[in-house]
Every structure is written in C-alpha cells, then in structure tokens.
Design a protein around this motif. Structure first.
Motif, PDB file in Angstrom:
ATOM      1  N   MET A 181      34.712  56.687  25.505  1.00 20.04           N
ATOM      2  CA  MET A 181      35.006  55.578  26.397  1.00 20.04           C
ATOM      3  C   MET A 181      36.110  56.019  27.350  1.00 20.04           C
ATOM      4  N   TYR A 182      35.875  55.800  28.638  1.00 22.17           N
ATOM      5  CA  TYR A 182      36.900  56.144  29.629  1.00 22.17           C
ATOM      6  C   TYR A 182      37.554  54.869  30.134  1.00 22.17           C
ATOM      7  N   ILE A 183      38.862  54.930  30.305  1.00 25.68           N
ATOM      8  CA  ILE A 183      39.592  53.787  30.848  1.00 25.68           C
ATOM      9  C   ILE A 183      40.256  54.219  32.149  1.00 25.68           C
ATOM     10  N   GLU A 184      40.052  53.402  33.170  1.00 27.04           N
ATOM     11  CA  GLU A 184      40.643  53.723  34.475  1.00 27.04           C
ATOM     12  C   GLU A 184      41.398  52.512  34.983  1.00 27.04           C
ATOM     13  N   LYS A 185      42.651  52.708  35.300  1.00 26.07           N
ATOM     14  CA  LYS A 185      43.446  51.575  35.792  1.00 26.07           C
ATOM     15  C   LYS A 185      43.671  51.701  37.290  1.00 26.07           C
ATOM     16  N   PHE A 186      43.309  50.650  38.015  1.00 24.12           N
ATOM     17  CA  PHE A 186      43.603  50.579  39.444  1.00 24.12           C
ATOM     18  C   PHE A 186      44.685  49.522  39.599  1.00 24.12           C
TER      19      PHE A 186
ATOM     20  N   ALA B 216      38.736  46.539  43.115  1.00 25.10           N
ATOM     21  CA  ALA B 216      40.108  46.259  42.647  1.00 25.10           C
ATOM     22  C   ALA B 216      40.933  45.684  43.802  1.00 25.10           C
TER      23      ALA B 216
ATOM     24  N   LYS C  42      34.800  51.034  42.711  1.00 29.82           N
ATOM     25  CA  LYS C  42      35.791  50.501  41.772  1.00 29.82           C
ATOM     26  C   LYS C  42      37.134  50.270  42.463  1.00 29.82           C
TER      27      LYS C  42
ATOM     28  N   VAL D 137      43.718  46.227  37.386  1.00 27.64           N
ATOM     29  CA  VAL D 137      42.282  46.136  37.128  1.00 27.64           C
ATOM     30  C   VAL D 137      41.902  47.387  36.360  1.00 27.64           C
ATOM     31  N   MET D 138      41.348  47.180  35.166  1.00 30.54           N
ATOM     32  CA  MET D 138      41.035  48.304  34.294  1.00 30.54           C
ATOM     33  C   MET D 138      39.517  48.358  34.117  1.00 30.54           C
ATOM     34  N   TYR D 139      38.958  49.523  34.345  1.00 34.08           N
ATOM     35  CA  TYR D 139      37.520  49.688  34.140  1.00 34.08           C
ATOM     36  C   TYR D 139      37.279  50.457  32.853  1.00 34.08           C
ATOM     37  N   ILE D 140      36.287  50.032  32.103  1.00 41.58           N
ATOM     38  CA  ILE D 140      35.915  50.733  30.875  1.00 41.58           C
ATOM     39  C   ILE D 140      34.491  51.237  31.027  1.00 41.58           C
ATOM     40  N   GLU D 141      34.291  52.504  30.713  1.00 42.31           N
ATOM     41  CA  GLU D 141      32.953  53.094  30.810  1.00 42.31           C
ATOM     42  C   GLU D 141      32.620  53.795  29.510  1.00 42.31           C
TER      43      GLU D 141
END
Lengths: 235, 235
Positions: B223-228, A209, A205, A222-226
C-alpha cells in the motif's frame, strides 16, 4: 433564490442556437440521440458545476448563481458576449492557396483547418486565394439554455468523489472511497485500482488536492492510498 | 561461503579490462575520478544486488552466489561469455555510404552510429563502403573484477527502502518510510513528496510491488500513501 460561490451542484442542460434551434450541447443522452448529436465516447450524466469556477459558459454560470433553484426547470437566453464571444471581423482572413499547401492543407469550402495554431473554417476559395474564418464557430450566436439543478451537494466526501469522478468519467462515483478526519482536518482517498497505471494519475491527484483546498477549504492534508495486491491473491 | 538466491546485498566494485587494465565501471567515486571516468550525473554508492535477479554481469553474480562473503575484498576474472559476450564476426558489416547518408549518418572512423536499431562503431571508410562493428564494445573482453560485499540486508523494510531507492537514486534511503504489518502481511510505504509529480511514479510503484512479492515473498498487499499538503501549511 441564489446559489452561493463554491457550491457544488449537478445540472442537466440542453443548449441550442437561438436563431436555428439547433442543438449545440446537452448532458441528456436521449436528446442527443434524437437530434443526431450523440457522441459514443461521452458519458451522459449531470455535470458537476462549482459555482465561480468558470468552467462553463459565463451566462449559464451567472444565471445559476443569481437565480438557481434545486429541481426547477430553468430557461435562460445567453447573448454572445456571455457565451462564445462576439464575432470579430478581423479574424476572417485571406490566405494564399500556396501557404495552405505549404502547411499540408488542401483548401475546400466548409473544411476545418488549423493554421499557425489557430482553428478556422474555409468560407470560400477563389483563384489562388482562400477566405478562412478563424472565429469560434459559435461566436456571435445567442444561445437558449434550459437547465435543471438536479442536486446541490452538501456532503464534503460526496463533493470530493465528484472532483475525482469528473477526471475519470468511466469510473463510477462509488469506486472512490473517501474518508474525512475532522480532528486532523485531513482527507483520505483510496484510489481505485482501475486507474493505478494511468500516466496522468499523479497530476490528477495533485490537481484534485488543490481543488479540495480551493473550493471546499477547511482541510490541510489530502492523503491518497493505493493498494497493489499480489496477482495470485486477486483471483 | 555462499550467498543464497534472493539475498539482498550491497556491493562496491571495480571492473577493469584484463588486457589493458582500463577501468570499465566502478561504484567508487574516488577511483572513477582518479582514472577520468567520473560521471557527474551518477550517484556513487554501493550497488544493490539481489542474488539471482540477473541485473549485473553473470560472472560477478555467480561468484557472489558461490563464494560471496561479507566485508571481504574479492577478486574474480570473468571470461567474455559471462560478461559482455564473445565477439561475433557476423556482426561486423559492410554498409554503403549511401545507406548511411539516407539515415542521416556521416561516416567517420571511431564514430558510434545507430542503424536499424543496432548500435555499432565505424571501423573503416574506404571508397563508398563503410565497415561497422555492431558487437558490444566490450564483447570478447575478459574482465577483472574486485568487489566487496559491504552489507547483507536482513531486515525486510530495509530491503524495501533499497528497492525504492534504486529507482530514485537522488532520494536518500531514509526518505522512504516503510512499515510492515506481520498480521495482515501488508507493507505500507509513504512516498516522499519530492517524487510525487514524477511521471514514471505509477509504473515504479507497480514494479516495486512486484519486486517485493517476487524477491521477499510473504506479503500480499503493498500500500502506498501519498500526502498532498496545502501550500500555505508547508511554509
């Protein structure tokens, strides 16, 4: 025509040794099968090339940059210095059998061995001495490459899906949901649940990015959603 | 009073051996320091207990469940069978020095050794024979525990922040942003960037999601949110 730096393209290619015609590498399953170079674990599909990224052999990348044209079958002859390098005779070394044994290697002609972090091929065994060629097996070879740009990718979300897919070849492209907010310059990627427990995912990830910032530019986040759903809800 | 199963509480405690008064474990930094049991790498703060989860010694958990009361200093005497177990004389074994040497262990009285996956303490060395006690060092001990429930957590997002924080003690509680949508029964967690490259993160996220379903119930999606963010944007 020419393809500018940082363009995202998909290519099919067949690479052969010029002298023998032997198939070296291809993206095309049928060709690989016909010539007994088929690798079961490989996903055969056009390869993503980002022009200027320097992930493919230089001669091919330069040809794409200078002469590339969509949907046209191209042929290029690539000299060793723009492929796997020229042969370096100082990399052909004589090693004692004793040293090999110490490294748990039984020398046999033709065998690929790893010694002190270098990979080489045993060329001869005479008495207590072994001749090992540490040149890349394709060093010194002129290559013949035919290739076709099957697609020039223009859409940013499609580019991003390809950046993800090349890290997880077994996950179909459309399993990566990408949305772009042009107002906030942010990209949102929904991570498919098939890879949620992959131990490299966090690194991938971060890398993707960085690739988005480097090759596509214009975005800042860049935001990832899981989503982790409750087991019983999945059924 | 009593504290029902699946309650989230925070406790401070001091656990001592009844016979010697020796400090065994505490959440209180001052006590640990005063009695030379301070661990530099540990975060001293009240411990999250989820009643019924079975992560703390049984005697303490039962006392909390049956008699727990917020803000009240409690004392409980815990017999070995509800703490670290009774002593099992069959776990005291005689091993030959030769076998220890084969396992790269030099036997010395008082030394903690690991043999065949079991941890024991060397009690005696006589001739070629070594007496090793594979009981837990606290087996057979009656414990004295004083504890105080410093908080009973009612709010779901606070519960979730604590589930995350107990996996990453160095990350302050308020760095985990949690929001809850009661209409869709979903929880959204923003992962702080300090831990984005932790290799265990994917596993932790799956575990915490499971814990939310198990101990809080009512939600279906985590739901997890991760910002790069782009490097230059961070500055």
């Amino acid at each position: 025509m020419a393809i500018s730096k940082n363009s995202f393209i998909l290519i099919d290619y067949v690479i052969r040794a010029k002298d023998t015609g032997e198939l070296i590498e291809t993206t095309i399953e049928d060709v690989a099968k016909k010539e007994n170079k088929y690798e079961v674990d490989r996903v055969y599909e056009p390869l993503l090339v980002i022009v200027g990224e320097n992930r493919i052999i230089r001669g091919l990348e330069e040809h794409i940059e200078n002469f590339g044209e969509a949907e046209k079958e191209m042929q290029v002859e690539i000299p060793p210095e723009k492929a796997y390098g020229v042969r370096d005779s100082s990399k052909v070394k004589i090693v004692s059998v004793r040293e090999l044994i110490r490294n748990n290697i039984i020398p046999e002609v033709g065998k690929t061995v790893e010694l002190n972090g270098q990979v080489g091929v045993v060329k001869a065994v005479t008495g207590g001495r072994v001749l090992i060629d540490f040149n890349h097996p394709l060093a010194g070879k002129t290559l013949l490459c035919t290739y076709k740009i099957v697609k020039i990718i223009e859409d940013d979300s499609e580019k991003i899906r390809h950046l993800l897919h090349r890290r997880y070849r077994r996950i179909p492209l459309d399993r990566f949901k990408v949305s772009i907010d042009q107002n906030t310059n942010s990209v949102t990627i929904e991570v498919p649940k098939e890879i949620l427990l992959d131990r490299d995912l966090q690194l991938v990830k971060a890398i993707v990015a960085e690739e988005i910032y480097r090759f596509i530019g214009k975005y800042n986040t860049v935001m990832y959603i899981e989503k982790f759903e409750k087991e019983t809800e999945k059924k």
